[in-house]
Motif scaffolding. Structure first.
Motif, PDB file in Angstrom:
ATOM      1  N   ALA A  85       0.847  -1.270   0.018  1.00  9.78           N
ATOM      2  CA  ALA A  85      -0.013  -0.072   0.103  1.00  9.78           C
ATOM      3  C   ALA A  85       0.733   1.315  -0.003  1.00  9.78           C
ATOM      4  O   ALA A  85       0.451   1.993  -0.611  1.00  9.78           O
ATOM      5  CB  ALA A  85      -0.847  -0.106   1.036  1.00  9.78           C
ATOM      6  N   VAL A  86       1.913   1.208   0.818  1.00  9.11           N
ATOM      7  CA  VAL A  86       2.744   2.606   0.733  1.00  9.11           C
ATOM      8  C   VAL A  86       3.691   2.848  -0.219  1.00  9.11           C
ATOM      9  O   VAL A  86       3.741   3.694  -0.764  1.00  9.11           O
ATOM     10  CB  VAL A  86       3.703   2.476   2.295  1.00  9.11           C
ATOM     11  CG1 VAL A  86       4.860   1.637   2.128  1.00  9.11           C
ATOM     12  CG2 VAL A  86       4.168   3.819   2.472  1.00  9.11           C
ATOM     13  N   ASP A  88       2.597   1.677  -3.648  1.00 11.44           N
ATOM     14  CA  ASP A  88       1.746   2.135  -4.403  1.00 11.44           C
ATOM     15  C   ASP A  88       1.389   3.790  -4.110  1.00 11.44           C
ATOM     16  O   ASP A  88       1.306   4.385  -5.311  1.00 11.44           O
ATOM     17  CB  ASP A  88       0.268   1.589  -4.169  1.00 11.44           C
ATOM     18  CG  ASP A  88       0.418  -0.027  -4.688  1.00 11.44           C
ATOM     19  OD1 ASP A  88       1.361  -0.424  -5.534  1.00 11.44           O
ATOM     20  OD2 ASP A  88      -0.544  -0.976  -4.533  1.00 11.44           O
ATOM     21  N   LYS A  89       1.464   4.136  -2.880  1.00  8.71           N
ATOM     22  CA  LYS A  89       0.962   5.397  -2.626  1.00  8.71           C
ATOM     23  C   LYS A  89       2.387   6.309  -3.223  1.00  8.71           C
ATOM     24  O   LYS A  89       2.082   7.364  -3.653  1.00  8.71           O
ATOM     25  CB  LYS A  89       0.727   5.621  -1.326  1.00  8.71           C
ATOM     26  CG  LYS A  89       0.438   7.054  -0.621  1.00  8.71           C
ATOM     27  CD  LYS A  89       0.501   7.079   0.996  1.00  8.71           C
ATOM     28  CE  LYS A  89      -0.704   6.387   1.508  1.00  8.71           C
ATOM     29  NZ  LYS A  89      -0.625   6.526   2.962  1.00  8.71           N
ATOM     30  N   ARG A  92       2.243   6.448  -6.752  1.00  5.33           N
ATOM     31  CA  ARG A  92       0.994   7.537  -7.087  1.00  5.33           C
ATOM     32  C   ARG A  92       1.306   9.032  -6.914  1.00  5.33           C
ATOM     33  O   ARG A  92       1.064   9.755  -7.794  1.00  5.33           O
ATOM     34  CB  ARG A  92      -0.223   6.771  -6.571  1.00  5.33           C
ATOM     35  CG  ARG A  92      -1.324   7.489  -6.735  1.00  5.33           C
ATOM     36  CD  ARG A  92      -2.476   7.052  -6.221  1.00  5.33           C
ATOM     37  NE  ARG A  92      -2.633   7.130  -4.831  1.00  5.33           N
ATOM     38  CZ  ARG A  92      -2.631   6.207  -3.950  1.00  5.33           C
ATOM     39  NH1 ARG A  92      -2.070   5.073  -4.379  1.00  5.33           N
ATOM     40  NH2 ARG A  92      -2.515   6.448  -2.785  1.00  5.33           N
ATOM     41  N   ARG A  93       2.195   9.247  -5.879  1.00  3.58           N
ATOM     42  CA  ARG A  93       2.199  10.537  -5.371  1.00  3.58           C
ATOM     43  C   ARG A  93       3.434  11.150  -6.294  1.00  3.58           C
ATOM     44  O   ARG A  93       4.028  12.313  -6.221  1.00  3.58           O
ATOM     45  CB  ARG A  93       2.523  10.879  -4.121  1.00  3.58           C
ATOM     46  CG  ARG A  93       0.969  10.657  -3.280  1.00  3.58           C
ATOM     47  CD  ARG A  93       1.288  10.701  -1.738  1.00  3.58           C
ATOM     48  NE  ARG A  93      -0.040  10.637  -1.229  1.00  3.58           N
ATOM     49  CZ  ARG A  93      -0.137  10.609   0.161  1.00  3.58           C
ATOM     50  NH1 ARG A  93       0.659  10.830   0.920  1.00  3.58           N
ATOM     51  NH2 ARG A  93      -1.575  10.526   0.584  1.00  3.58           N
ATOM     52  N   TRP A 107       3.273  17.772  -3.353  1.00  2.00           N
ATOM     53  CA  TRP A 107       3.008  16.352  -2.487  1.00  2.00           C
ATOM     54  C   TRP A 107       1.655  16.849  -1.787  1.00  2.00           C
ATOM     55  O   TRP A 107       0.529  15.918  -1.841  1.00  2.00           O
ATOM     56  CB  TRP A 107       4.196  16.484  -1.301  1.00  2.00           C
ATOM     57  CG  TRP A 107       3.955  15.396  -0.298  1.00  2.00           C
ATOM     58  CD1 TRP A 107       3.512  15.387   0.808  1.00  2.00           C
ATOM     59  CD2 TRP A 107       4.044  13.904  -0.525  1.00  2.00           C
ATOM     60  NE1 TRP A 107       3.300  14.102   1.545  1.00  2.00           N
ATOM     61  CE2 TRP A 107       3.835  13.160   0.727  1.00  2.00           C
ATOM     62  CE3 TRP A 107       4.823  13.209  -1.426  1.00  2.00           C
ATOM     63  CZ2 TRP A 107       4.014  11.745   0.710  1.00  2.00           C
ATOM     64  CZ3 TRP A 107       4.912  11.677  -1.394  1.00  2.00           C
ATOM     65  CH2 TRP A 107       4.621  11.241  -0.059  1.00  2.00           C
ATOM     66  N   LYS A 111      -1.926  14.642  -2.105  1.00  3.74           N
ATOM     67  CA  LYS A 111      -2.831  14.190  -0.908  1.00  3.74           C
ATOM     68  C   LYS A 111      -3.977  15.009  -0.724  1.00  3.74           C
ATOM     69  O   LYS A 111      -4.973  14.204  -0.388  1.00  3.74           O
ATOM     70  CB  LYS A 111      -1.748  14.568   0.530  1.00  3.74           C
ATOM     71  CG  LYS A 111      -0.801  13.686   0.521  1.00  3.74           C
ATOM     72  CD  LYS A 111      -0.243  13.587   2.001  1.00  3.74           C
ATOM     73  CE  LYS A 111       0.256  15.171   2.295  1.00  3.74           C
ATOM     74  NZ  LYS A 111       0.930  15.070   3.779  1.00  3.74           N
ATOM     75  N   GLU A 114      -6.254  13.203  -3.087  1.00  2.00           N
ATOM     76  CA  GLU A 114      -6.716  11.802  -2.935  1.00  2.00           C
ATOM     77  C   GLU A 114      -7.941  11.935  -1.754  1.00  2.00           C
ATOM     78  O   GLU A 114      -8.827  11.050  -1.416  1.00  2.00           O
ATOM     79  CB  GLU A 114      -5.547  11.136  -2.134  1.00  2.00           C
ATOM     80  CG  GLU A 114      -4.394  10.568  -3.236  1.00  2.00           C
ATOM     81  CD  GLU A 114      -3.148   9.923  -2.624  1.00  2.00           C
ATOM     82  OE1 GLU A 114      -3.347   9.970  -1.275  1.00  2.00           O
ATOM     83  OE2 GLU A 114      -2.362   9.820  -3.381  1.00  2.00           O
ATOM     84  N   ARG A 115      -7.830  12.983  -0.910  1.00  5.96           N
ATOM     85  CA  ARG A 115      -8.940  13.029   0.011  1.00  5.96           C
ATOM     86  C   ARG A 115     -10.042  13.576  -0.413  1.00  5.96           C
ATOM     87  O   ARG A 115     -11.073  12.832  -0.104  1.00  5.96           O
ATOM     88  CB  ARG A 115      -8.363  14.339   1.263  1.00  5.96           C
ATOM     89  CG  ARG A 115      -7.268  13.902   2.101  1.00  5.96           C
ATOM     90  CD  ARG A 115      -7.242  14.911   3.181  1.00  5.96           C
ATOM     91  NE  ARG A 115      -6.808  16.172   2.867  1.00  5.96           N
ATOM     92  CZ  ARG A 115      -5.788  16.519   2.626  1.00  5.96           C
ATOM     93  NH1 ARG A 115      -4.615  15.608   2.958  1.00  5.96           N
ATOM     94  NH2 ARG A 115      -5.397  17.832   2.228  1.00  5.96           N
TER      95      ARG A 115
END
Length: 246
Positions: A85-86, A88-89, A92-93, A107, A111, A114-115
């Motif tokens: 998961a991290v 992929d994150k 993605r970022r 950054w 984020k 994503e929220r």
């Protein structure tokens, strides 16, 4: 090496052959240790102690393995899922590094996107309740500022401190805690407008107080507790002056 650590944690949590203390733990009981270990990592960094930093990072890693093991036992996820998961994150970022994007939007913007993609998202979503209160206050203020709820300059934040201080002074016993909380929140806001990290500033103030207090104790020796307040104040001023000369 990580496989050895996960195997050790699995054995410690084994219902028949594990450790009684480890088996008794839950996410809630371990969470304070996780926070404590993060602070010990920061302390080792502040001191520039690479040996301690290695040890403290290991202790922090153990916390991740511990939580992951309990989640695996509950059928929620396991350590490989956390790592995936991290990973992929991070990819993605950083679309300009791991993707086809030419420009990096930033950054915080990534984020925020994503929220907003989540249902019923708000500007303050994702600011963890478990953060230290001072750090969380700053984070909440920064989030609010991104959507335009902020003082235009530092003068408004500074004036708010005087307003909140007056409310503290006029508060009843039942109101005093809330009013002091508002005052602290406004001080954090002013620090933010001054470009000062309030958490770092308070850590530095704590270290300074501890350093000077220990100097007082060393100078007075075993007589320190029995000294008058005026005598202790004189020692404090001496410790302060000694630092200024260094």
């Amino acid at each position: 090496m990580i496989e050895r650590l996960t195997a050790i944690m699995a054995r410690l949590r084994d219902p028949q052959h594990g450790c009684e203390w480890d088996l008794a733990q839950s996410f809630a009981s371990i969470a304070p240790y996780t926070i404590e270990e993060a602070y010990e990592v920061a302390d080792a960094i502040d001191r520039g102690d690479m040996i301690d930093l290695k040890d403290e990072l290991g202790d922090l890693l153990l916390q991740v393995v511990f939580h992951s093991r309990m989640a695996e036992e509950a059928g929620a996820f396991a350590l490989p899922d956390v790592v995936a998961a991290v990973s992929d994150k991070m990819a993605r970022r950083h679309p300009h590094i791991f993707g086809d994007a030419v420009d990096f939007p930033g950054w915080e913007q990534m984020k925020a996107a994503e929220r907003h993609a989540r249902a019923d998202s708000g500007a303050l979503d994702g600011v963890a309740l478990g953060m230290p209160a001072l750090l969380r206050a700053e984070k909440l203020q920064k989030r609010a500022a991104r959507v335009g709820f902020d003082w235009p300059d530092a003068s408004g934040a500074r004036a708010k401190i005087d307003e909140e201080l007056a409310e503290v002074e006029g508060a009843s016993p039942s109101e005093i805690e809330g009013e002091i909380g508002d005052l602290l929140f406004s001080v954090v806001n002013w620090a933010r407008h001054q470009g000062v990290d309030p958490e770092a500033a308070l850590r530095a103030a704590n270290a300074k107080f501890e350093r000077r207090f220990r100097a007082m104790e060393r100078q007075a020796g075993s007589d320190f507790p029995g000294l008058s307040l005026d005598e202790k104040e004189a020692l404090w001023l001496g410790a302060k002056a000694s630092e200024a000369r260094c």
